[in-house]
Design a protein around this motif. Structure first.
Motif, PDB file in Angstrom:
ATOM      1  N   PRO A  42      84.400  33.976  34.387  1.00 45.17           N
ATOM      2  CA  PRO A  42      85.680  33.359  34.317  1.00 45.17           C
ATOM      3  C   PRO A  42      86.225  33.534  32.884  1.00 45.17           C
ATOM      4  CG  PRO A  42      84.297  31.947  35.669  1.00 45.17           C
ATOM      5  CD  PRO A  42      83.358  32.976  35.097  1.00 45.17           C
ATOM      6  N   ALA A  43      85.268  32.972  31.811  1.00 45.91           N
ATOM      7  CA  ALA A  43      85.748  33.061  30.433  1.00 45.91           C
ATOM      8  C   ALA A  43      86.009  34.174  29.925  1.00 45.91           C
ATOM      9  CB  ALA A  43      84.665  32.460  29.761  1.00 45.91           C
ATOM     10  N   TRP A  44      85.424  35.651  30.423  1.00 42.13           N
ATOM     11  CA  TRP A  44      85.620  36.808  30.030  1.00 42.13           C
ATOM     12  C   TRP A  44      86.839  37.264  30.571  1.00 42.13           C
ATOM     13  CZ3 TRP A  44      86.212  41.233  32.809  1.00 42.13           C
ATOM     14  CH2 TRP A  44      86.107  42.593  32.326  1.00 42.13           C
ATOM     15  N   THR A  45      87.190  36.957  31.982  1.00 41.46           N
ATOM     16  CA  THR A  45      88.488  37.231  32.462  1.00 41.46           C
ATOM     17  C   THR A  45      89.791  36.378  31.626  1.00 41.46           C
ATOM     18  OG1 THR A  45      87.340  37.663  34.666  1.00 41.46           O
ATOM     19  CG2 THR A  45      89.624  37.236  34.762  1.00 41.46           C
ATOM     20  N   LEU A  46      89.681  35.389  31.623  1.00 46.56           N
ATOM     21  CA  LEU A  46      90.637  34.682  30.788  1.00 46.56           C
ATOM     22  C   LEU A  46      90.953  35.126  29.644  1.00 46.56           C
ATOM     23  CD1 LEU A  46      89.864  30.781  31.951  1.00 46.56           C
ATOM     24  CD2 LEU A  46      91.827  32.321  32.418  1.00 46.56           C
ATOM     25  N   HIS A  47      89.619  35.446  28.771  1.00 45.56           N
ATOM     26  CA  HIS A  47      89.943  36.147  27.475  1.00 45.56           C
ATOM     27  C   HIS A  47      90.751  37.459  27.696  1.00 45.56           C
ATOM     28  CE1 HIS A  47      87.767  36.634  23.615  1.00 45.56           C
ATOM     29  NE2 HIS A  47      88.861  37.257  23.262  1.00 45.56           N
ATOM     30  N   ALA A  48      90.371  38.499  28.328  1.00 49.60           N
ATOM     31  CA  ALA A  48      90.904  39.541  28.913  1.00 49.60           C
ATOM     32  C   ALA A  48      92.589  39.177  29.233  1.00 49.60           C
ATOM     33  CB  ALA A  48      90.623  40.235  29.849  1.00 49.60           C
ATOM     34  N   LEU A  51      94.286  38.361  25.787  1.00 46.39           N
ATOM     35  CA  LEU A  51      94.408  39.593  25.010  1.00 46.39           C
ATOM     36  C   LEU A  51      95.742  40.298  25.625  1.00 46.39           C
ATOM     37  CD1 LEU A  51      90.871  40.844  24.327  1.00 46.39           C
ATOM     38  CD2 LEU A  51      92.218  39.748  22.725  1.00 46.39           C
ATOM     39  N   ALA A  52      95.645  40.349  26.827  1.00 48.76           N
ATOM     40  CA  ALA A  52      96.711  41.331  27.222  1.00 48.76           C
ATOM     41  C   ALA A  52      98.117  40.701  27.213  1.00 48.76           C
ATOM     42  CB  ALA A  52      96.391  41.363  28.953  1.00 48.76           C
ATOM     43  N   TRP A  53      98.024  39.178  27.001  1.00 45.85           N
ATOM     44  CA  TRP A  53      99.476  38.623  27.087  1.00 45.85           C
ATOM     45  C   TRP A  53      99.849  38.923  25.422  1.00 45.85           C
ATOM     46  CZ3 TRP A  53     103.524  36.752  29.136  1.00 45.85           C
ATOM     47  CH2 TRP A  53     104.662  35.970  28.723  1.00 45.85           C
ATOM     48  N   GLY A  54      99.016  38.835  24.585  1.00 45.93           N
ATOM     49  CA  GLY A  54      99.409  38.807  23.070  1.00 45.93           C
ATOM     50  C   GLY A  54      99.959  40.087  22.986  1.00 45.93           C
ATOM     51  N   LEU A  55      99.445  41.307  23.587  1.00 45.28           N
ATOM     52  CA  LEU A  55      99.874  42.683  23.379  1.00 45.28           C
ATOM     53  C   LEU A  55     101.191  42.973  24.389  1.00 45.28           C
ATOM     54  CD1 LEU A  55      96.483  44.712  22.743  1.00 45.28           C
ATOM     55  CD2 LEU A  55      98.252  44.020  21.129  1.00 45.28           C
ATOM     56  N   LEU A  56     101.133  42.520  25.513  1.00 46.41           N
ATOM     57  CA  LEU A  56     101.970  42.945  26.584  1.00 46.41           C
ATOM     58  C   LEU A  56     103.237  41.844  26.793  1.00 46.41           C
ATOM     59  CD1 LEU A  56      99.616  44.788  28.784  1.00 46.41           C
ATOM     60  CD2 LEU A  56     101.061  45.740  27.051  1.00 46.41           C
ATOM     61  N   GLY A  57     103.031  40.530  26.270  1.00 42.23           N
ATOM     62  CA  GLY A  57     103.927  39.670  26.552  1.00 42.23           C
ATOM     63  C   GLY A  57     105.421  39.708  26.327  1.00 42.23           C
TER      64      GLY A  57
END
Length: 265
Positions: A42-48, A51-57
């Motif tokens: 779950p932590a690995w998924t939330l981390h991804a 990261l995705a929100w930071g680059l694609l938000g």
């Protein structure tokens, strides 16, 4: 200039990820070795997702903390893969701490906005650089495990790494070799296509100088290993030196600009 701040959703994702890593570290220390790694999923998924929100938000950002967070995520991904081969690996607590701290840093220092006018090849260039960071970070982690295993062997104690010493050494230099290839590609792309990527010619700034010094250090390390059989502490010291120079290249220069000089450009 005032530094940009992370959005509420970015902070929510970062806090949720940090809590998930803390829970994973606590649960994994009590769970059986063959099941403890599941607590990190779950932590690995939330981390991804963070990261995705930071680059694609709505307002994509990138900076030194985002680079560290991506590097940590890549190291954790490598760990997840290796645990399928070596279920007794015992580095979950340290990696959970690395992931939690890095994702909070990325929320605290989100970096500069990525302009829509940037070259469409810039994300590929950044991806090469971050993948390079991830491979060398994985090499450093394995070198640390190798050093600990050697010390435990000298003391006639269990190494606790879960991976045989010779396997650790082979993995370390495979990561170094792969990272060297990506670092070479990143430098060549930056030198040949700097105007298309950044709108200016190649500059011998701090980032370029430290990157080239890191490349030379890793080249010497690989040459020394192939020609002279370098291994053990001497080789690990050269690896650490190259990794430190590479860390100073982008993360160090961006840290100075974003935090010390308070500039977002």
């Amino acid at each position: 200039m005032i530094l940009p701040s992370a959005s509420p959703l970015a902070w929510l994702l970062a806090l949720a990820t940090a809590v998930a890593y803390a829970l994973a570290a606590a649960v994994a220390s009590r769970a059986k070795a063959e099941h403890g790694h599941l607590a990190m999923a779950p932590a690995w998924t939330l981390h991804a997702a963070a990261l995705a929100w930071g680059l694609l938000g709505s307002t994509p950002h990138f900076g030194f903390a985002a680079a560290l967070s991506m590097t940590a995520w890549l190291v954790l991904t490598t760990y997840a893969v290796e645990r399928q081969l070596f279920p007794q690996m015992r580095t979950r607590w340290a990696l959970c701490a690395l992931g939690g701290v890095s994702v909070l840093l990325a929320a605290l220092f989100p970096g500069r906005p990525l302009h829509v006018s940037a070259s469409p090849w810039l994300p590929l260039h950044l991806t090469l650089g971050i993948a390079c960071y991830g491979l060398f970070a994985a090499a450093v982690v394995h070198a640390g495990l190798m050093g600990r295993a050697e010390r435990q062997i000298r003391l006639a104690a269990d190494s606790n790494s879960g991976i045989p010493l010779l396997t650790l050494e082979r993995l370390t230099f495979r990561f170094v070799s792969a990272g060297f290839v990506l670092l070479s590609a990143t430098l060549v792309a930056g030198w040949l296509f700097s105007e298309q990527l950044y709108g200016r010619a190649w500059l011998w700034d701090h980032k370029a100088v430290f990157s080239v010094l890191a490349w030379i250090t890793f080249a010497v390390l690989l040459l020394g290993r192939s020609r002279f059989g370098w291994r053990g502490r001497s080789a690990v010291r050269v690896l650490y030196a190259g990794a430190a120079l590479l860390l100073l290249a982008y993360v160090g220069s961006r840290f100075v600009l974003e935090v010390v000089l308070r500039r977002a450009i």
